[in-house]
Design a protein around this motif. Structure first.
Motif, PDB file in Angstrom:
ATOM      1  N   GLN A 103      48.061   9.792 -15.086  1.00 24.00           N
ATOM      2  CA  GLN A 103      49.028   9.292 -16.050  1.00 24.00           C
ATOM      3  C   GLN A 103      48.444   9.333 -17.461  1.00 24.00           C
ATOM      4  O   GLN A 103      47.325   8.877 -17.695  1.00 24.00           O
ATOM      5  CB  GLN A 103      49.422   7.865 -15.691  1.00 24.00           C
ATOM      6  N   VAL A 104      49.220   9.865 -18.387  1.00 27.97           N
ATOM      7  CA  VAL A 104      48.741  10.086 -19.752  1.00 27.97           C
ATOM      8  C   VAL A 104      48.455   8.765 -20.454  1.00 27.97           C
ATOM      9  O   VAL A 104      49.243   7.828 -20.396  1.00 27.97           O
ATOM     10  CB  VAL A 104      49.781  10.887 -20.551  1.00 27.97           C
ATOM     11  N   ALA A 105      47.300   8.698 -21.135  1.00 26.48           N
ATOM     12  CA  ALA A 105      46.918   7.517 -21.908  1.00 26.48           C
ATOM     13  C   ALA A 105      46.783   7.823 -23.390  1.00 26.48           C
ATOM     14  O   ALA A 105      47.140   6.998 -24.226  1.00 26.48           O
ATOM     15  CB  ALA A 105      45.603   6.946 -21.389  1.00 26.48           C
ATOM     16  N   ALA A 106      46.269   9.006 -23.749  1.00 23.80           N
ATOM     17  CA  ALA A 106      46.038   9.318 -25.161  1.00 23.80           C
ATOM     18  C   ALA A 106      46.112  10.826 -25.372  1.00 23.80           C
ATOM     19  O   ALA A 106      45.985  11.617 -24.428  1.00 23.80           O
ATOM     20  CB  ALA A 106      44.680   8.786 -25.619  1.00 23.80           C
ATOM     21  N   ILE A 107      46.287  11.202 -26.629  1.00 28.23           N
ATOM     22  CA  ILE A 107      46.387  12.610 -27.011  1.00 28.23           C
ATOM     23  C   ILE A 107      45.647  12.797 -28.332  1.00 28.23           C
ATOM     24  O   ILE A 107      45.656  11.914 -29.186  1.00 28.23           O
ATOM     25  CB  ILE A 107      47.861  13.045 -27.127  1.00 28.23           C
ATOM     26  N   ALA A 108      44.968  13.950 -28.489  1.00 29.37           N
ATOM     27  CA  ALA A 108      44.252  14.256 -29.728  1.00 29.37           C
ATOM     28  C   ALA A 108      44.413  15.734 -30.040  1.00 29.37           C
ATOM     29  O   ALA A 108      44.235  16.585 -29.161  1.00 29.37           O
ATOM     30  CB  ALA A 108      42.770  13.896 -29.604  1.00 29.37           C
ATOM     31  N   VAL A 109      44.745  16.036 -31.291  1.00 28.55           N
ATOM     32  CA  VAL A 109      44.959  17.412 -31.737  1.00 28.55           C
ATOM     33  C   VAL A 109      43.790  17.836 -32.609  1.00 28.55           C
ATOM     34  O   VAL A 109      43.343  17.087 -33.486  1.00 28.55           O
ATOM     35  CB  VAL A 109      46.281  17.539 -32.521  1.00 28.55           C
ATOM     36  N   HIS A 110      43.288  19.044 -32.368  1.00 24.54           N
ATOM     37  CA  HIS A 110      42.171  19.573 -33.167  1.00 24.54           C
ATOM     38  C   HIS A 110      42.570  19.622 -34.638  1.00 24.54           C
ATOM     39  O   HIS A 110      43.708  19.987 -34.974  1.00 24.54           O
ATOM     40  CB  HIS A 110      41.809  20.974 -32.673  1.00 24.54           C
ATOM     41  N   PRO A 111      41.676  19.272 -35.565  1.00 25.31           N
ATOM     42  CA  PRO A 111      42.038  19.193 -36.981  1.00 25.31           C
ATOM     43  C   PRO A 111      42.370  20.536 -37.619  1.00 25.31           C
ATOM     44  O   PRO A 111      43.147  20.587 -38.584  1.00 25.31           O
ATOM     45  CB  PRO A 111      40.798  18.579 -37.634  1.00 25.31           C
ATOM     46  N   ASN A 112      41.802  21.636 -37.080  1.00 24.88           N
ATOM     47  CA  ASN A 112      41.984  22.942 -37.715  1.00 24.88           C
ATOM     48  C   ASN A 112      42.625  23.978 -36.801  1.00 24.88           C
ATOM     49  O   ASN A 112      43.306  24.883 -37.282  1.00 24.88           O
ATOM     50  CB  ASN A 112      40.627  23.474 -38.199  1.00 24.88           C
ATOM     51  N   GLN A 113      42.422  23.853 -35.522  1.00 26.65           N
ATOM     52  CA  GLN A 113      42.962  24.815 -34.567  1.00 26.65           C
ATOM     53  C   GLN A 113      44.200  24.228 -33.906  1.00 26.65           C
ATOM     54  O   GLN A 113      44.114  23.410 -33.003  1.00 26.65           O
ATOM     55  CB  GLN A 113      41.898  25.168 -33.524  1.00 26.65           C
ATOM     56  N   VAL A 165      44.401  21.119 -28.052  1.00 30.51           N
ATOM     57  CA  VAL A 165      44.838  19.739 -27.881  1.00 30.51           C
ATOM     58  C   VAL A 165      44.150  19.147 -26.654  1.00 30.51           C
ATOM     59  O   VAL A 165      43.952  19.841 -25.647  1.00 30.51           O
ATOM     60  CB  VAL A 165      46.373  19.645 -27.754  1.00 30.51           C
ATOM     61  N   ALA A 166      43.760  17.882 -26.756  1.00 29.07           N
ATOM     62  CA  ALA A 166      43.129  17.182 -25.639  1.00 29.07           C
ATOM     63  C   ALA A 166      44.027  16.034 -25.187  1.00 29.07           C
ATOM     64  O   ALA A 166      44.701  15.399 -26.009  1.00 29.07           O
ATOM     65  CB  ALA A 166      41.757  16.642 -26.040  1.00 29.07           C
ATOM     66  N   VAL A 167      44.019  15.795 -23.883  1.00 30.18           N
ATOM     67  CA  VAL A 167      44.810  14.712 -23.299  1.00 30.18           C
ATOM     68  C   VAL A 167      43.914  13.924 -22.363  1.00 30.18           C
ATOM     69  O   VAL A 167      43.139  14.506 -21.597  1.00 30.18           O
ATOM     70  CB  VAL A 167      46.027  15.274 -22.531  1.00 30.18           C
ATOM     71  N   SER A 168      44.003  12.588 -22.422  1.00 32.25           N
ATOM     72  CA  SER A 168      43.261  11.758 -21.481  1.00 32.25           C
ATOM     73  C   SER A 168      44.242  11.051 -20.549  1.00 32.25           C
ATOM     74  O   SER A 168      45.373  10.732 -20.941  1.00 32.25           O
ATOM     75  CB  SER A 168      42.389  10.740 -22.212  1.00 32.25           C
ATOM     76  N   THR A 169      43.786  10.806 -19.339  1.00 29.19           N
ATOM     77  CA  THR A 169      44.594  10.118 -18.341  1.00 29.19           C
ATOM     78  C   THR A 169      43.721   9.132 -17.583  1.00 29.19           C
ATOM     79  O   THR A 169      42.534   8.987 -17.872  1.00 29.19           O
ATOM     80  CB  THR A 169      45.209  11.116 -17.332  1.00 29.19           C
ATOM     81  N   ASN A 170      44.303   8.521 -16.573  1.00 29.26           N
ATOM     82  CA  ASN A 170      43.529   7.630 -15.721  1.00 29.26           C
ATOM     83  C   ASN A 170      42.625   8.388 -14.754  1.00 29.26           C
ATOM     84  O   ASN A 170      41.949   7.783 -13.927  1.00 29.26           O
ATOM     85  CB  ASN A 170      44.459   6.713 -14.935  1.00 29.26           C
ATOM     86  N   GLN A 171      42.619   9.725 -14.883  1.00 30.05           N
ATOM     87  CA  GLN A 171      41.733  10.518 -14.040  1.00 30.05           C
ATOM     88  C   GLN A 171      40.747  11.351 -14.843  1.00 30.05           C
ATOM     89  O   GLN A 171      39.918  12.048 -14.261  1.00 30.05           O
ATOM     90  CB  GLN A 171      42.554  11.439 -13.121  1.00 30.05           C
ATOM     91  N   GLY A 172      40.835  11.323 -16.169  1.00 36.20           N
ATOM     92  CA  GLY A 172      39.849  12.073 -16.937  1.00 36.20           C
ATOM     93  C   GLY A 172      40.368  12.591 -18.259  1.00 36.20           C
ATOM     94  O   GLY A 172      41.406  12.156 -18.765  1.00 36.20           O
ATOM     95  N   ALA A 212      45.450   1.490 -14.846  1.00 35.28           N
ATOM     96  CA  ALA A 212      46.826   1.287 -15.304  1.00 35.28           C
ATOM     97  C   ALA A 212      46.979   1.995 -16.626  1.00 35.28           C
ATOM     98  O   ALA A 212      45.997   2.373 -17.238  1.00 35.28           O
ATOM     99  CB  ALA A 212      47.147  -0.199 -15.455  1.00 35.28           C
ATOM    100  N   GLN A 213      48.206   2.177 -17.103  1.00 34.97           N
ATOM    101  CA  GLN A 213      48.401   2.985 -18.286  1.00 34.97           C
ATOM    102  C   GLN A 213      48.025   2.252 -19.567  1.00 34.97           C
ATOM    103  O   GLN A 213      48.137   1.046 -19.675  1.00 34.97           O
ATOM    104  CB  GLN A 213      49.874   3.403 -18.394  1.00 34.97           C
ATOM    105  N   LYS A 214      47.639   3.044 -20.553  1.00 30.62           N
ATOM    106  CA  LYS A 214      47.400   2.501 -21.892  1.00 30.62           C
ATOM    107  C   LYS A 214      48.733   2.144 -22.521  1.00 30.62           C
ATOM    108  O   LYS A 214      49.681   2.910 -22.445  1.00 30.62           O
ATOM    109  CB  LYS A 214      46.697   3.552 -22.744  1.00 30.62           C
TER     110      LYS A 214
END
Length: 443
Positions: free
Chosen positions: A260-270, A274-281, A440-442
């Motif tokens: 289950q998705v908890a957070a998202i981060a987008v590369h500043p230049n590329q 994009v990175a996504v974190s979940t309760n599994q990694g 549990a989810q963020k």
């Protein structure tokens, strides 16, 4: 006219009670911060109405007195009675004027001086640095809070409830809800500010939807969101991105993401990274979110890219971790942390764009810490929602060490995302007494 006195007194009572009980705003959460403001605003309205009615009553009664024949006893009695009513009406008018002046003074004081609440955080909905690295911005449910020169203050502009808040090189992007007294539509869809909240430009989906899971590339302004429901620009739920300030949206494949998705981060230049974190990694995509590869198999509640493209993660294994990740080769470095409270975890991370040594983190229990030496020492800026500027906790730099372990197995059992913005500690990111963790989810 015999009942005028009773009528006026009834109006006085009802008008003072009515605003508090009868006027409402959208959502229970918003009412937490708007109640005092509403009481003041509606008290001013009530005082104005009472004053106007009392003045009108005085004028009407004075005019009626002129018609009485004071040579007759009946006329004298009626005039005397009306004079009493005029006197009562004048006192009510005076009361209304005084109440109006007091309410106006309170409103002016609170509008001009935000220091009373500038250091209090009901919720924390994000973190970010200005482009010059001199100020930290925190969306705190009742407007933006700014940390500058060692002090917290309120930012310019209306006190909106920002969600999905993302600082960029020339300001910020956000979703969320308007302030109680704002004329803006609810929800925001996506808005943008280039003057740090003083003004907002509405972009896509204005008045349609609120994105809690959202991030924007610091320099490239690529917008990635997790869409919770169908809308006019997205015909399905899932992850979408826009490269033209929401004019067009593309749906991603999200292949390879687990949990289950908890957070998202987008590369500043590329913009394709994009990175996504979940309760599994943690999972990384280099093709606009179509396919993802696993970077780290530990439950992760917070993600952020530095301006140099390094990924930072707040995770929970047998302990709370702050990890620096090289997305090119997957190398991980564990950074020392301050003492995180029991059953707490990292909720947001921000890295100074001018100095990657300076990192700020927040926790679900509304603590905020800052380090200027990659965790060698930490200063606590906020403690459970209250500003603290003097309390420093030193963390030995000897705890800085490389971490290449694959993590541990974790118990995972929950359904659906819950990104309500609550500051309660999510069950899925609490440390357990045993090495196993329940997730549990963020929020």
């Amino acid at each position: 006219m015999k009942n005028i006195k009773s009528i006026l007194l009834s109006i006085l009572v009802l008008m003072m009670m009515f605003p508090i009980q009868a006027f409402g705003h959208e959502g229970e959460e918003r009412s937490e911060t708007s109640t005092f403001s509403l009481v003041v605003d509606y008290s001013m309205i009530a005082a104005s109405v009472i004053t106007i009615l009392a003045i009108i009553t005085v004028v009407v009664l004075n005019n009626k007195q002129k018609a009485f024949d004071v040579k007759k006893k009946e006329g004298q009695i009626r005039k005397k009675h009306y004079q009493k009513l005029v006197k009562i009406s004048k006192w009510i008018a005076i009361f209304g004027i005084v109440a109006l002046l007091i309410s106006g003074a309170i409103k002016m004081f609170n509008g001009d001086n935000g220091s009373e609440s500038s250091g209090e955080f009901m919720h924390i909905h994000g973190l970010g640095f200005t482009n010059d690295g001199s100020e930290i911005y925190v969306p705190a449910h009742d407007g933006l809070k700014v940390f500058r020169n060692g002090q917290w203050s309120g930012a310019a502009g209306e006190k909106h409830d920002y969600m999905g808040f993302s600082m960029v090189d020339d300001g910020f992007y956000s979703s969320g809800h308007p302030a109680p007294d704002s004329s803006m539509k609810n929800p925001f869809g996506i808005v943008r500010s280039t003057n740090l909240g003083e003004d907002l430009k509405t972009l896509g989906l204005y008045g349609e939807i609120d994105f809690h899971a959202m991030d924007v590339g610091y320099n490239n302004h690529a917008i990635y969101v997790f869409n919770p429901q169908e809308n006019s620009q997205m015909d399905d739920t899932g992850m979408y991105y826009s490269l033209d300030d929401t004019k067009t949206w593309n749906k991603t494949g999200m292949k390879g993401i687990k949990g289950q998705v908890a957070a998202i981060a987008v590369h500043p230049n590329q913009e394709e990274v994009v990175a996504v974190s979940t309760n599994q990694g943690i999972f990384l995509s280099k093709d606009f979110g179509d396919t993802f590869e696993e970077l780290y198999n530990v439950p992760t509640s917070a993600l952020s890219f530095s301006n140099q493209g390094t990924l930072y993660a707040g995770s929970v294994s047998s302990k709370v971790e702050l990890t620096q990740i090289n997305t090119e080769n997957g190398e991980r470095t564990s950074l020392p942390l301050p003492s995180i409270k029991e059953e707490d975890a990292i909720s947001y991370i921000a890295i100074n764009p001018q100095n990657e040594q300076q990192i700020v983190i927040s926790t679900f229990k509304k603590d905020i810490f800052s380090t200027g030496d990659r965790g060698g020492s930490w200063s606590q800026l906020v403690d459970e929602g209250k500003s603290v500027t003097q309390n420093k906790e030193e963390v030995s730099s000897s705890s800085l060490e490389s971490d290449t372990s694959e993590g541990q197995s974790h118990a995972m059992d929950h359904s659906g995302m819950n990104m309500s913005g609550s500051s309660d500690v999510p069950e899925n990111f609490k440390l357990q007494k045993s090495p196993s963790i329940q997730l549990a989810q963020k929020p």
